[in-house]
Write an enzyme that holds these catalytic residues in place. Structure first.
Site, PDB file in Angstrom:
ATOM      1  CE  LYS A   1      -1.696   1.922   3.839  1.00 39.45           C
ATOM      2  NZ  LYS A   1      -0.631   2.671   4.531  1.00 39.45           N
TER       3      LYS A   1
ATOM      4  CD  GLU B   1       0.938   5.208  13.507  1.00 40.79           C
ATOM      5  OE1 GLU B   1       2.017   4.660  13.312  1.00 40.79           O
ATOM      6  OE2 GLU B   1       0.340   5.888  12.649  1.00 40.79           O
TER       7      GLU B   1
ATOM      8  CG  ASP C   1      -0.594   6.369   6.133  1.00 41.36           C
ATOM      9  OD1 ASP C   1      -0.007   5.640   5.311  1.00 41.36           O
ATOM     10  OD2 ASP C   1      -0.226   6.493   7.317  1.00 41.36           O
TER      11      ASP C   1
ATOM     12  CG  HIS D   1      -3.794  -0.140   8.236  1.00 43.40           C
ATOM     13  ND1 HIS D   1      -3.417  -1.020   7.258  1.00 43.40           N
ATOM     14  CD2 HIS D   1      -2.729   0.688   8.412  1.00 43.40           C
ATOM     15  CE1 HIS D   1      -2.180  -0.734   6.869  1.00 43.40           C
ATOM     16  NE2 HIS D   1      -1.748   0.291   7.543  1.00 43.40           N
TER      17      HIS D   1
END
Ligand code: BG6
Length: 516
Positions: free
Chosen positions: A156, A224, A243, A248
């Site tokens: 990705k 994160e 992203d 995800h």
């Protein structure tokens, strides 16, 4: 999905072999597969790159990566030497046709030498702009021809919007059959993410309550604490929605929402996931703000260290409008999920690295207990902890010991490392082994990537068209902008502080959450 078979003889060709992904992820993963006895005897990694490296230099470079990034730590020299004998470097110019005809010759020579028709895996550990040209050159050299033994692996981001993803799918599809294409979303290789399938479909207990009648809402947090690190060049053109959410987080949503597959067959599982993506209610462009919130971090503190704002990160524009935080509210228009909100949030420079799926159940339909006993009444909650700890936690009410009736919540905890006493494989170990076994269950199918892009396109288009004036709008080290709290508060909920941060406990058993 694999059970116990081992891969056939394989040549693993890595384009971008001198890069970061090979060093940090691919090589530690392959080495661990080797240590665990998964690799066939006839196995070779052929690293292709323009660097001026001999085989021994290549091996030394990769050993340093393994020492630093492998879950097992420093490589033991005897094992490393046996593994390193399988590694070769092929210095080549990826722009040249000849590189690929030579590669073809090398691979044929290997077959001859091994007296077999080895599997050929072409792993594109390269920037996205190089995927199409390399795929074309592989096809020119006829390296795509053998459907049964040639595969191409693509990282990705798969496109940067719906139309580029379509185009990429089309180009790859013109040269490779879908069964040869492995699109990586490394979240699918994570042990707990796969365990969602085992948990949901290997137990009878949860299925009857896994629906709108019992579930109030679902939260998915992938936080994160790092900033963009050395990836500003890529990230500033991507942002959190592309992203993380498109890939995800939507994959996690699919695994939570999908219907029971008839079998573990890869097409079957992916069909069920695509059904979820198609059922996500389109977000109206004129009401994006009611469904999605973006943020960008300003300066702040992370774990006692002062960190700078996003706009001061290397290779980031000083007036960047790229979001480093995204929170979105989705609805899944199916019989099972009608009316249940799903809140997804992700961001950089949040207080911790932690990923959790929280399934919040409804309150009991009738209150049996008198108000005085209910000081600490909380509805049931199921937490699927993805990282840093992998586990499952269930909160339920109990009677607090004593002469009077008082309800008190407790949490039952299961942690992988405690129960199984072995460290889980890294996501890339699982995925690379699956590529070698040609098992596509944990890879995204072409239509799946497009469906995921379709889901986020309305948000992306609106965010790109407006210059958000209040960026940066959250301090590094906080849980994102206030608007994210407002987004969820409009439905009467609040974000759940990830359980492991709240209670700090990482051992199995049952613990009281609080006392009356
Ligand atoms: C990648 C993103 O896909 O996933 C990164 O491009 C992000 O920006 C990373 O940091 C997070 O992965 P993990 O496994 O560390 O949660």
């Amino acid at each position: 999905m694999k059970t116990t078979t081992h891969p056939d003889p394989t040549v693993f060709v890595i384009f971008g072999a001198a890069g970061d992904l090979t060093l940090r992820k691919l090589m530690p993963a392959l080495y661990n597969l080797f240590l665990d006895g998964w690799l066939p005897d006839r196995f070779e990694v052929l690293g292709v790159g323009h660097g001026d490296m001999r085989d021994d230099e290549f091996r030394k470079h990769l050993q340093e990566g393994v020492n630093e990034f492998s879950r097992r730590g420093k490589a033991e020299s005897k094992s490393w030497d046996s593994f390193a004998a399988h590694l070769r470097f092929y210095r080549a110019d990826l722009e040249k046709k000849k590189t690929f005809t030579d590669l073809s010759r090398k691979l044929s020579a290997k077959d001859k030498n091994w007296k077999t028709q080895a599997n050929r895996i072409f792993y594109l550990a390269l920037p996205p702009r190089m995927i199409e040209p390399i795929a074309l050159r592989l096809a020119d050299a006829k390296l795509n021809r053998d459907r049964k033994r040639s595969s191409i692996v693509v990282e990705k981001p798969f496109g940067r919007d719906l139309s580029s993803a379509r185009k990429l799918n089309q180009t790859l599809g013109n040269m490779f059959h879908e069964s040869q294409i492995f699109r990586i979303d490394h979240y699918l290789g994570k042990e707990t993410v796969q365990n969602l399938l085992a948990f949901r479909f290997g137990n009878t207990l949860f299925e009857p309550v896994w629906n709108r009648r019992y579930i109030d809402h679902v939260q998915i947090t992938v936080a994160e604490n790092v900033g963009v690190e050395h990836r500003g060049h890529y990230y500033d053109k991507a942002g959190a929605l592309r992203d993380m959410v498109q890939s995800h987080l939507l994959q996690l949503l699919c695994l939570v929402c999908m219907e029971a597959p008839v079998s573990l067959n890869d097409e079957e599982i992916r069909n069920k996931k695509v059904d979820v993506l198609h059922a996500i209610r389109p977000i109206p462009s004129d009401r994006i703000h009611q469904f999605a919130v973006s943020g960008q971090y300003g300066a702040g503190w992370i774990e006692g260290e002062e960190v700078s704002q996003y706009r001061e990160e290397p290779e980031v524009a000083s007036d960047s409008f790229t979001e480093t935080f995204a929170a979105v509210r989705f609805f899944v228009d199916t019989w099972r999920w009608q009316g249940v909100p799903f809140y997804l949030r992700t961001g950089k420079r949040l207080p911790a690295k932690v990923s959790e799926v929280s399934i919040q159940f409804r309150t009991v339909p009738h209150q049996t207990f008198p108000p005085a006993t209910l000081l600490d009444l909380h509805p049931n909650r199921l937490i699927i902890a993805i990282q840093p700890e992998e586990g499952i936690l269930l909160r339920f009410e109990t009677k607090y010991p004593g002469g009077t009736m008082q309800l008190s919540p407790v949490t039952m905890r299961f942690f992988y490392h405690e129960v199984f006493k072995i460290s889980s494989p890294d996501a890339y170990e699982t995925l690379l082994l699956d590529v070698m076994l040609r098992d596509r269950t944990l890879f995204m199918r072409g239509d799946e990537t497009e469906a995921a892009w379709s889901v986020i396109m309305p948000i992306l288009e609106v965010w790109e068209s407006m210059k958000i004036t209040d960026f940066p709008n959250y301090r590094a080290g906080t849980w994102g902008p206030e608007e994210a709290d407002v987004l969820i508060a409009q439905d009467g909920f609040s974000w759940i502080v990830p359980t492991l941060l709240r209670c700090g406990e990482t051992s199995c058993g049952v613990t009281a959450e609080s006392r009356p």
